[in-house]
Design a protein around this motif. Structure first.
Motif, PDB file in Angstrom:
ATOM      1  N   VAL A  32      52.330  37.526  69.893  1.00  0.00           N
ATOM      2  CA  VAL A  32      52.708  36.628  70.984  1.00  0.00           C
ATOM      3  C   VAL A  32      51.476  36.209  71.781  1.00  0.00           C
ATOM      4  O   VAL A  32      51.310  35.026  72.124  1.00  0.00           O
ATOM      5  N   ALA A  33      50.597  37.160  72.071  1.00  0.00           N
ATOM      6  CA  ALA A  33      49.398  36.844  72.850  1.00  0.00           C
ATOM      7  C   ALA A  33      48.518  35.835  72.126  1.00  0.00           C
ATOM      8  O   ALA A  33      47.985  34.894  72.740  1.00  0.00           O
ATOM      9  N   ARG A  34      48.357  36.012  70.820  1.00  0.00           N
ATOM     10  CA  ARG A  34      47.523  35.083  70.053  1.00  0.00           C
ATOM     11  C   ARG A  34      48.195  33.715  69.902  1.00  0.00           C
ATOM     12  O   ARG A  34      47.516  32.692  69.866  1.00  0.00           O
ATOM     13  N   HIS A  35      49.528  33.707  69.816  1.00  0.00           N
ATOM     14  CA  HIS A  35      50.242  32.444  69.659  1.00  0.00           C
ATOM     15  C   HIS A  35      50.222  31.631  70.954  1.00  0.00           C
ATOM     16  O   HIS A  35      50.223  30.389  70.923  1.00  0.00           O
ATOM     17  N   THR A  36      50.196  32.296  72.090  1.00  0.00           N
ATOM     18  CA  THR A  36      50.222  31.591  73.376  1.00  0.00           C
ATOM     19  C   THR A  36      48.824  31.314  73.921  1.00  0.00           C
ATOM     20  O   THR A  36      48.695  30.623  74.938  1.00  0.00           O
ATOM     21  N   ALA A  37      47.776  31.801  73.267  1.00  0.00           N
ATOM     22  CA  ALA A  37      46.416  31.628  73.789  1.00  0.00           C
ATOM     23  C   ALA A  37      45.848  30.216  73.618  1.00  0.00           C
ATOM     24  O   ALA A  37      45.235  29.679  74.546  1.00  0.00           O
ATOM     25  N   PRO A  38      46.010  29.567  72.451  1.00  0.00           N
ATOM     26  CA  PRO A  38      45.331  28.275  72.250  1.00  0.00           C
ATOM     27  C   PRO A  38      46.009  27.112  72.970  1.00  0.00           C
ATOM     28  O   PRO A  38      47.186  27.167  73.332  1.00  0.00           O
ATOM     29  N   ASP A  39      45.249  26.047  73.151  1.00  0.00           N
ATOM     30  CA  ASP A  39      45.799  24.735  73.478  1.00  0.00           C
ATOM     31  C   ASP A  39      45.924  23.984  72.153  1.00  0.00           C
ATOM     32  O   ASP A  39      44.925  23.746  71.479  1.00  0.00           O
ATOM     33  N   TYR A  40      47.153  23.665  71.770  1.00  0.00           N
ATOM     34  CA  TYR A  40      47.412  23.054  70.467  1.00  0.00           C
ATOM     35  C   TYR A  40      47.356  21.532  70.562  1.00  0.00           C
ATOM     36  O   TYR A  40      47.751  20.943  71.570  1.00  0.00           O
ATOM     37  N   LEU A  41      46.890  20.916  69.502  1.00  0.00           N
ATOM     38  CA  LEU A  41      46.874  19.457  69.383  1.00  0.00           C
ATOM     39  C   LEU A  41      48.056  19.023  68.525  1.00  0.00           C
ATOM     40  O   LEU A  41      48.267  19.565  67.437  1.00  0.00           O
ATOM     41  N   VAL A  42      48.822  18.053  69.006  1.00  0.00           N
ATOM     42  CA  VAL A  42      49.899  17.462  68.206  1.00  0.00           C
ATOM     43  C   VAL A  42      49.263  16.450  67.260  1.00  0.00           C
ATOM     44  O   VAL A  42      48.845  15.374  67.680  1.00  0.00           O
ATOM     45  N   HIS A  43      49.161  16.813  65.983  1.00  0.00           N
ATOM     46  CA  HIS A  43      48.558  15.920  65.007  1.00  0.00           C
ATOM     47  C   HIS A  43      49.510  14.818  64.580  1.00  0.00           C
ATOM     48  O   HIS A  43      49.096  13.682  64.345  1.00  0.00           O
TER      49      HIS A  43
END
Length: 240
Positions: free
Chosen positions: A131-142
């Protein structure tokens, strides 16, 4: 295609041209796609219908009757020549702005994410670390694809990559967040699916009655925010 190579064009049926900017998913390729899409929006040609971005391509749909020149040239050649000329005039991609992030609340595990434990076992991480790793990044909508409003995201932590299910589920609830290989995404509508399900958002991602039916679009950035089951129930926008 080598980095920096000219875009390649090829037909898609008799009313579309695919403009390919690269062979691999990358932020640089995405930026080039967005820049050309914006350039086309500012300089539309007669007969242009719409542009659809994907991971490495921009598909340009046109009306072959409106671009016809009386039979002197096939419509594809006319549109392809127009696009090549526009490609030569488009400026360098602008740096992507990440200051205005869309926050997506997610309740992880349990009934909302039945595959969270499997992802933890597969990756050798504790569920809390997943969960911590999944919530850490800022994701780009490709891109938006598979189903209306379904975002394909770039930026997943490589440690979280997990294979798809061997047998897809016949129905995945709307709002479910999943992992498939090196990608993560959100099911916008109830649908079959083979991604590993790790959580669910109470937000509605797609509604045909909205002025802009999709909550997300290509070029946006988002961040997942963990919430409790009580918070999920309090803010739920779609059918359970």
């Amino acid at each position: 295609m080598p980095p920096g190579a000219p875009a390649q064009l090829y037909p898609l049926g008799d009313a579309a041209v695919v403009v390919q900017f690269g062979d691999a998913i990358s932020r640089a390729t995405h930026a080039a796609i967005q820049a050309f899409g914006a350039h086309l929006a500012r300089h539309p040609f007669v007969g242009l219908r719409e542009c659809v971005p994907a991971f490495t391509t921009l598909t340009v749909y046109y009306d072959p009757w409106l671009v016809s020149d009386g039979g002197q040239h096939p419509p594809y050649e006319t549109v392809a020549d127009t696009l090549r000329a526009l490609l030569a005039t488009v400026g360098p991609p602008a740096a992507a702005a990440t200051t205005n992030l869309v926050e997506i609340p997610v309740c992880y595990g349990g009934a909302w994410g039945p595959d969270l434990d499997f992802v933890a076992r597969h990756t050798g991480l504790a569920t809390a670390e997943v969960v911590a790793r999944h919530t850490a990044p800022d994701y780009l909508v490709h891109m938006i694809g598979f189903a209306p409003g379904f975002p394909y995201l770039g930026g997943l932590d490589a440690r979280l990559a997990t294979p798809r299910l061997a047998q897809p589920r016949p129905r995945v609830p709307a709002g479910t967040v999943g992992i498939a290989g090196p990608q993560t995404g959100i099911y916008s509508l109830p649908s079959p699916g083979g991604w590993q399900l790790i959580g669910r958002t109470p937000l509605r991602l797609f509604d045909a009655a909205w002025a802009a039916p999709s909550l997300l679009h290509a070029g946006q950035h988002l961040r997942f925010v963990p919430i409790s089951a009580a918070e999920y129930a309090r803010t739920q926008q779609h059918e359970p």
